[in-house]
Design a protein around this motif. Sequence first.
Motif, PDB file in Angstrom:
ATOM      1  N   HIS A 180       0.842  -1.192   0.000  1.00 34.16           N
ATOM      2  CA  HIS A 180       0.000   0.000   0.000  1.00 34.16           C
ATOM      3  C   HIS A 180       0.880   1.245   0.000  1.00 34.16           C
ATOM      4  CE1 HIS A 180      -2.889   3.004   1.471  1.00 34.16           C
ATOM      5  NE2 HIS A 180      -3.782   2.236   0.890  1.00 34.16           N
ATOM      6  N   LEU A 181       0.492   2.238  -0.789  1.00 30.73           N
ATOM      7  CA  LEU A 181       1.345   3.426  -0.934  1.00 30.73           C
ATOM      8  C   LEU A 181       1.592   4.134   0.394  1.00 30.73           C
ATOM      9  CD1 LEU A 181       2.838   5.565  -2.651  1.00 30.73           C
ATOM     10  CD2 LEU A 181       0.633   6.745  -2.882  1.00 30.73           C
ATOM     11  N   LEU A 182       0.583   4.277   1.218  1.00 35.30           N
ATOM     12  CA  LEU A 182       0.749   5.096   2.430  1.00 35.30           C
ATOM     13  C   LEU A 182       1.326   4.300   3.591  1.00 35.30           C
ATOM     14  CD1 LEU A 182      -2.495   7.272   2.315  1.00 35.30           C
ATOM     15  CD2 LEU A 182      -0.207   7.818   1.453  1.00 35.30           C
ATOM     16  N   GLU A 183       0.748   3.129   3.891  1.00 33.61           N
ATOM     17  CA  GLU A 183       1.231   2.342   5.045  1.00 33.61           C
ATOM     18  C   GLU A 183       2.354   1.388   4.677  1.00 33.61           C
ATOM     19  OE1 GLU A 183      -2.032   2.383   4.309  1.00 33.61           O
ATOM     20  OE2 GLU A 183      -2.975   3.489   5.954  1.00 33.61           O
ATOM     21  N   GLY A 184       2.470   1.055   3.400  1.00 39.87           N
ATOM     22  CA  GLY A 184       3.483   0.086   2.994  1.00 39.87           C
ATOM     23  C   GLY A 184       3.075  -1.348   3.272  1.00 39.87           C
ATOM     24  N   ASP A 185       1.862  -1.541   3.776  1.00 37.25           N
ATOM     25  CA  ASP A 185       1.349  -2.854   4.148  1.00 37.25           C
ATOM     26  C   ASP A 185       1.127  -3.738   2.907  1.00 37.25           C
ATOM     27  OD1 ASP A 185       0.304  -4.780   5.746  1.00 37.25           O
ATOM     28  OD2 ASP A 185      -1.640  -3.817   6.031  1.00 37.25           O
ATOM     29  N   ILE A 241      -0.783   2.016  -4.965  1.00 41.05           N
ATOM     30  CA  ILE A 241      -0.014   0.815  -4.657  1.00 41.05           C
ATOM     31  C   ILE A 241       1.436   0.970  -5.115  1.00 41.05           C
ATOM     32  CG2 ILE A 241      -2.050  -0.656  -4.875  1.00 41.05           C
ATOM     33  CD1 ILE A 241      -0.513  -1.605  -7.577  1.00 41.05           C
ATOM     34  N   LEU A 261      11.128   0.851   1.426  1.00 42.17           N
ATOM     35  CA  LEU A 261       9.876   0.098   1.551  1.00 42.17           C
ATOM     36  C   LEU A 261      10.248  -1.351   1.831  1.00 42.17           C
ATOM     37  CD1 LEU A 261       6.831  -0.015   1.463  1.00 42.17           C
ATOM     38  CD2 LEU A 261       6.943  -0.294  -1.009  1.00 42.17           C
ATOM     39  N   HIS A 300       6.603  -5.255   5.412  1.00 35.45           N
ATOM     40  CA  HIS A 300       5.297  -4.937   5.996  1.00 35.45           C
ATOM     41  C   HIS A 300       5.005  -3.451   6.043  1.00 35.45           C
ATOM     42  CE1 HIS A 300       5.798  -9.027   7.343  1.00 35.45           C
ATOM     43  NE2 HIS A 300       6.821  -8.675   8.105  1.00 35.45           N
ATOM     44  N   ALA A 301       5.998  -2.629   5.796  1.00 36.64           N
ATOM     45  CA  ALA A 301       5.831  -1.191   5.995  1.00 36.64           C
ATOM     46  C   ALA A 301       7.048  -0.462   5.436  1.00 36.64           C
ATOM     47  CB  ALA A 301       5.688  -0.885   7.488  1.00 36.64           C
ATOM     48  N   TYR A 302       6.977   0.865   5.495  1.00 39.46           N
ATOM     49  CA  TYR A 302       8.167   1.655   5.188  1.00 39.46           C
ATOM     50  C   TYR A 302       9.147   1.538   6.350  1.00 39.46           C
ATOM     51  CZ  TYR A 302       5.763   3.860   1.269  1.00 39.46           C
ATOM     52  OH  TYR A 302       5.114   4.085   0.084  1.00 39.46           O
ATOM     53  N   PRO A 321       6.924   3.656   9.915  1.00 40.52           N
ATOM     54  CA  PRO A 321       6.396   4.999   9.609  1.00 40.52           C
ATOM     55  C   PRO A 321       5.421   4.938   8.439  1.00 40.52           C
ATOM     56  CG  PRO A 321       8.572   4.753   8.668  1.00 40.52           C
ATOM     57  CD  PRO A 321       8.312   3.491   9.448  1.00 40.52           C
ATOM     58  N   LYS A 322       4.493   5.868   8.415  1.00 37.99           N
ATOM     59  CA  LYS A 322       3.590   5.991   7.272  1.00 37.99           C
ATOM     60  C   LYS A 322       4.145   7.076   6.349  1.00 37.99           C
ATOM     61  CE  LYS A 322      -0.633   4.406   9.513  1.00 37.99           C
ATOM     62  NZ  LYS A 322       0.080   3.739  10.630  1.00 37.99           N
ATOM     63  N   LEU A 323       3.960   6.850   5.063  1.00 37.18           N
ATOM     64  CA  LEU A 323       4.578   7.750   4.079  1.00 37.18           C
ATOM     65  C   LEU A 323       4.243   9.212   4.365  1.00 37.18           C
ATOM     66  CD1 LEU A 323       6.164   8.219   1.470  1.00 37.18           C
ATOM     67  CD2 LEU A 323       4.062   7.765   0.186  1.00 37.18           C
ATOM     68  N   GLN A 324       2.966   9.477   4.649  1.00 40.03           N
ATOM     69  CA  GLN A 324       2.564  10.881   4.794  1.00 40.03           C
ATOM     70  C   GLN A 324       3.152  11.524   6.050  1.00 40.03           C
ATOM     71  OE1 GLN A 324       0.653   8.198   5.044  1.00 40.03           O
ATOM     72  NE2 GLN A 324      -1.111   8.467   6.408  1.00 40.03           N
TER      73      GLN A 324
END
Lengths: 104, 553
Positions: A14-19, A59, B47, B50-52, B96-99
């Motif tokens: 996912h673009l924002l959470e990276g999940d 994505i 990235l 599971h996350a950034y 962390p979240k991208l935003q």
Amino acid sequence: MAREFTPKVLTANHLLEGDAIYRDGSGGWSRNHQEAKLFTDQREAEAALVAALAEPGTIVGPYLADAKAGPNGPLPVHFREAFRTRGPSNYNHGKQVELNHVSV
Amino acid sequence: MYQYNEFDEAFVRDRVETFRGQVARRIDGSLTEDEFKPLRLMNGLYLQLHAYMLRVAVPYGTLNPVQMRKLADIADTYDKGYGHFTTRQNIQFNWPKLQDVPDILSDLADVEMHAIQTSGNCIRNVTADHFAGAAADEIEDPRPTAELLRQWSTDHPEFAYLPRKFKIAITGAPNDRAVTKAHDIGLRMQRDAQGNPGYEVIIGGGLGRTPMIGKVLRAFLPKADLLPYLEAILHVYNLHGRRDNKYKARIKILVHETGLEAIREQVEAQFLLQRAAFEPVAEQVIANIEAAFAPPAYVSRPIGGDDASDAGFRSWMDTNIADHKRDDYAIVSISLKPIGGTPGDASSEQMRVMADLAERYGHSELRVSHEQNIILPHVHRADLALIYAALKAVGLATANIGLLSDMIACPGMDYCALATARSIPIAQEISTHFDALKIERDVGPLKIKISGCINACGHHHVGHIGILGLNRAGVENYQITLGGDGTETAAVGERAGPGFAADDLIPAIERLIEAYLELREAPEETFLDAYRRLGQAPFKAALYPDQVTRNAA
């Protein structure tokens, strides 16, 4: 000789959470591997990947990953993909708590 | 420690705002991932599975309490309440979240920190001896040099697009705690016959898929020649380093393929040109940097008697305290390797306690070690018992520095997108298993290092026992290397034989340790010494007993 096609799911981050996310049967994205669409036809799978590459707004890094049919939906084949359905093993973080996910 | 000047401050703030704009354009769809990826990597944002993951630079591993508290705040506000200290003396946030990342970078800028050049094919964070400025065996504090290198290499236009990443390590002491021989450039402080300080310049070391021990390019380089000399090395590398194959692009391959002599000729020739054209760094600039690393205002007061009644404290004193250059002071290593825990992780609460202790008892200095521990470099011996008690209250008093459970482990496939197997659960099992056996103290100094892929972030090649996690036919499999060494007597470990499934690995390590205990001549003979004396054969026999039986039959 080309290798025989094995069933796949289409996955990305996912673009924002990276999940980890999975293409579901309705053409959307689910965070649950078991809600993924299991592609058994190579051409259909590759077409879905091409389509996903063209929707970069939500994505990141779509790819096809081996999967197999399970009682409640597709299950991962490779251990890396299994980890992506759960989260890390050292803490109770990620999908294993966020999804109320049944461990696969 | 070094304080940002106006230029540093403006530069970092400007980079944060630039990245804020880039993130906004990625989120609104104006930038594709292909366009955005190099931009986020330039700001330390990866990235992962599971996350950034945000990798924040800790220049030469030095932190002050205000910075450590800010890292704790970031962990609480934007992450999951903890951070992971790495083998490159940095810290990584796993969720962390991208935003949120521009805000995190802005918060970091408030305390003179950033994530610039923690990724990409540029000169990365310069690492240094974590005992710098405090060690009893030191010639000079290497951090003024490290800071000079940081300023020189940050945003250096010629070296922003090297063939591959470039890592420099520096030590001011003959006992190499900075693994200088496993870096693209290693600098070891020396004195010449007249007593002037300078550097032994080591080139072409590295771990990863092609491990190599660095070679001495220049036995003694006067201090004033450092920057033009490094520019000459980088110039030669930038020009001739391979760009056709990512796996052959590091300077170690160039040195290996070209030969040390030929590289030396090229570098020395280029050095004459660089030096002639080089505008010497103003003395005032050097003086200002050196002043920023002036020794703290040590306090002379009685040491008092140790509280010998507490066995836990005694045990901690045995392992976690190192000699300071002053007799009445000590260097405290805070172990981030609790039994069964994740090597290198600290909770926000633990970070705040370490910051408080540094402020109260440690002249406001903290260090991150490449072995993933935190150091209080300047502690009066009278305060050690109080520090121990405060650490113990938050689970930070594990008395295991330099012992079996003081392992390095990379994040492995629990987090890392590059990993081929998990590392952390292996470290957890080893530490739990051997803690139950209560033999760690008897075994003595032992370095186990675990990597979850051949890129070797866990330094497995230089572990006395190295463990490399691989994917073998769809199952995690672990290869063992023996006899590695990351110090001044550096050596790459030798592969012992076929890998082990995760379930078989711990018993294999136990057989190995038992064999060492049987084989050693005296308790003073360390695992590495015994290995060097006896060679691989008896250890291999312990690892693969079935094979020996079969061969004998």
